[in-house]
Design an enzyme around this catalytic site. Sequence first.
Site, PDB file in Angstrom:
ATOM      1  N   ASN A 135       0.437   0.681   6.219  1.00 37.71           N
ATOM      2  CA  ASN A 135       0.988  -0.255   5.252  1.00 37.71           C
ATOM      3  C   ASN A 135       1.686  -1.328   6.065  1.00 37.71           C
ATOM      4  OD1 ASN A 135       2.179  -1.592   3.096  1.00 37.71           O
ATOM      5  ND2 ASN A 135       3.878  -0.135   2.952  1.00 37.71           N
ATOM      6  N   GLY A 136       1.357  -2.606   5.789  1.00 37.29           N
ATOM      7  CA  GLY A 136       1.956  -3.704   6.550  1.00 37.29           C
ATOM      8  C   GLY A 136       0.873  -4.670   6.981  1.00 37.29           C
ATOM      9  N   CYS A 177       0.856  -1.180   0.000  1.00 32.36           N
ATOM     10  CA  CYS A 177       0.000   0.000   0.000  1.00 32.36           C
ATOM     11  C   CYS A 177       0.896   1.235   0.000  1.00 32.36           C
ATOM     12  CB  CYS A 177      -0.864   0.030   1.247  1.00 32.36           C
ATOM     13  SG  CYS A 177      -1.784  -1.481   1.495  1.00 32.36           S
ATOM     14  N   ARG A 226       1.726   1.268  -6.172  1.00 34.33           N
ATOM     15  CA  ARG A 226       1.967   0.347  -5.059  1.00 34.33           C
ATOM     16  C   ARG A 226       0.731  -0.481  -4.718  1.00 34.33           C
ATOM     17  NH1 ARG A 226       6.515   1.913  -1.871  1.00 34.33           N
ATOM     18  NH2 ARG A 226       5.683   0.647  -0.200  1.00 34.33           N
ATOM     19  N   LYS A 246       3.546  -2.757  -7.214  1.00 35.62           N
ATOM     20  CA  LYS A 246       4.944  -2.574  -7.588  1.00 35.62           C
ATOM     21  C   LYS A 246       5.910  -3.142  -6.548  1.00 35.62           C
ATOM     22  CE  LYS A 246       8.280  -0.983 -10.172  1.00 35.62           C
ATOM     23  NZ  LYS A 246       8.594  -1.792 -11.362  1.00 35.62           N
ATOM     24  N   GLU A 300       2.103 -11.080 -16.867  1.00 33.75           N
ATOM     25  CA  GLU A 300       1.652 -10.066 -15.906  1.00 33.75           C
ATOM     26  C   GLU A 300       0.918  -8.904 -16.538  1.00 33.75           C
ATOM     27  OE1 GLU A 300       4.602  -8.185 -13.408  1.00 33.75           O
ATOM     28  OE2 GLU A 300       6.097  -8.278 -14.962  1.00 33.75           O
TER      29      GLU A 300
HETATM   30  O1  M6R Z   1      11.536  -4.458  -6.095  1.00 27.85           O
HETATM   31  P1  M6R Z   1      11.966  -5.843  -6.397  1.00 27.85           P
HETATM   32  O2  M6R Z   1      12.954  -5.931  -7.515  1.00 27.85           O
HETATM   33  O3  M6R Z   1      12.435  -6.595  -5.194  1.00 27.85           O
HETATM   34  O4  M6R Z   1      10.648  -6.589  -6.911  1.00 27.85           O
HETATM   35  C1  M6R Z   1      10.643  -7.951  -7.177  1.00 27.85           C
HETATM   36  C2  M6R Z   1       9.387  -8.368  -7.877  1.00 27.85           C
HETATM   37  O5  M6R Z   1       8.267  -8.098  -7.099  1.00 27.85           O
HETATM   38  C3  M6R Z   1       9.224  -7.674  -9.241  1.00 27.85           C
HETATM   39  O6  M6R Z   1      10.322  -7.901 -10.068  1.00 27.85           O
HETATM   40  C4  M6R Z   1       7.950  -8.190  -9.950  1.00 27.85           C
HETATM   41  O7  M6R Z   1       8.098  -9.539 -10.273  1.00 27.85           O
HETATM   42  C5  M6R Z   1       7.642  -7.353 -11.188  1.00 27.85           C
HETATM   43  N1  M6R Z   1       6.229  -7.144 -11.281  1.00 27.85           N
HETATM   44  C6  M6R Z   1       8.056  -8.033 -12.444  1.00 27.85           C
HETATM   45  O8  M6R Z   1       7.767  -7.285 -13.574  1.00 27.85           O
END
Ligand code: M6R
Length: 612
Positions: free
Chosen positions: A102-103, A2, A27, A607, A492
């Site tokens: 958030n959490g 969030c 987010r 995200k 996705e």
């Molecule tokens: O912020 P991060 O690189 O740790 O995020 C990891 C994954 O959540 C992120 O790469 C996710 O798989 C994306 N939606 C891929 O496009």
Amino acid sequence: MCGIVGYVGKKDAVEVLLEGLKKLEYRGYDSAGIAVIIDKELHIRRSVGKLCNLEENLAKNPLSISARIGIGHTRWATHGRPSEENAHPHTDSTKNIGIVHNGIIENYVELRSKLEKNGKNFKSETDTEVIAHLIKKHYNNNLLNAVQKTLSELGGSYALGIICMNEPDKILCARHNAPLIIGVGKGENFIASDILALLPYTREMIFLENGDIAEITADKIVIKDIKDNNITTREIKSVRWDAMQAKKDGYKHFMLKEIFEQPRTIEDTFRGRIYPDEGKVHIEEVKLKEKDIKKISNIYIVACGTSYHSALVSKFLFENFTRIPTEVDIASEFRYRAPILNENILVVVISQSGETADTLAALRFAKSRNCQTLAVCNVVGSTMSREAMYVIYTYCGPEIGVASTKAFTGQLTILYILALDWAYKRETLAKNELKTYLKELWEVPVKISKFLKNTEFVNDIAKLFAHKRDFLYLGRHVNHPVALEGALKLKEISYIHAEGYAAGEMKHGPIALVDESMPIVVIAVKSKVYEKIISNIEEAKARGATIIAVANESDKEIKHKSDHVIYVPKTDEFVSPLITVVPLQLLAYYIAVLLGRDIDQPRNLAKSVTVE
Ligand code: M6R
């Protein structure tokens, strides 16, 4: 997951909150809401769905006068479905206290049942609402005190923004295992889950640490330790990103902009770090001496999603160049499989956001086992970047599209440089080889720019296949993870089922899926496994598959073996993932556009995944 924002100052608080929420919407976008105080009264507006619904709600139900203080939230549902009742801000029964969170509060069931037994009426299914009731229960004309008492009862994670109509000039915020930043202004102050929401107003930021609680008015920020109430000093950091980077810049979607930014973001990431003519690498951030690098017995690379795919590529780089045994783990699995760790092992965590809960937990686990730790992050000041022993930043600027693109190539750039540097220092790579590989990297931005000059033919291919139900992506060696990444991108944002496979595995099962209706994207650039992948193409074609090959411009034969070819400039095979991934990002993008999908905010996703 969030996003939370808060504002206190002289501006119209609603405008600032909405502006901040727009920047944080990536987010989470199940519902959104704001709470402001006007004339010692709490006013709340909440709506299900995207932020535009909240804006409509505010247009229909405007506030009588402008507020100067408020908090806002954009939600990615964990406890309780997306609904107006479950949307934040939440309040206590008397509507005295407004709270955004958030959490996850892990002991909320127990807390809720106690409060209900004492006559409290809950209006939502969320874990967050217990916090509002608890603060009210402990409130005795001192919000800070009440919040401190409440926090001592909570288990789990939180970043919190709290306002109270009895103390109408302050926001309280606190953090434990969820990111929270204070934006420092002049005669005004802000809070937010991440930098992007603050950039339009200030670049001066304080990154709160776990266990911090802050009392914020327009002119003052006091940070204390939640437990002992002692004042804590936190440095104000100046952030390099600017607000313009977080705009679409004429592109239809952030994802497309971010794909096209890659020549620049790769160059920004390696500039000042590599000198191909001299065969020199300079990574200032990692203070390991040659003797320490030689002592590393094993590398574990841990990440999620797209970052996990860049980790998989880098296993090839580290093992091939440095000869250090390297393992790659999905972050959510790492700490549960009892890995064998010690102080000679380097654990590398890769994360665009630097906040992904599982990757962060893996980092902490590695630290608890005395490993050396290195984070490769994009977001400056993120939790991982602060907690790892060393951090190397990718200079990609804000990545806003939920589907990660430029972060992937930025991460690969860093990992490639690191592997080469350490290989040279460990004497497993000669100076002339180092120069050659650095030159290859140096030329990548120009090669990607060249490819991006004409992408219409990728769109033409997308038109032929956008109606398909399933896709396969095949690759071998360093391009096997790229096949996984291509499939992830398609899944996705287009919601089409797609699988990535090591091409050699096809005949061990997946080939049973192949028939005339199956498009197969094959990465078939020149490399030591080129002949093998051509055999895999033949096997699939013999079963009726339609092949879309990603191949080198110089490859004259490939068009006879496949149905469609996407030509990319040739480069060394170890560097090739930096280039081969780009057409796959674009193919997914164009297909999703043709299907009318929500490119930058695909359904069910967020995200940064800051909950486990
Ligand atoms: O912020 P991060 O690189 O740790 O995020 C990891 C994954 O959540 C992120 O790469 C996710 O798989 C994306 N939606 C891929 O496009």
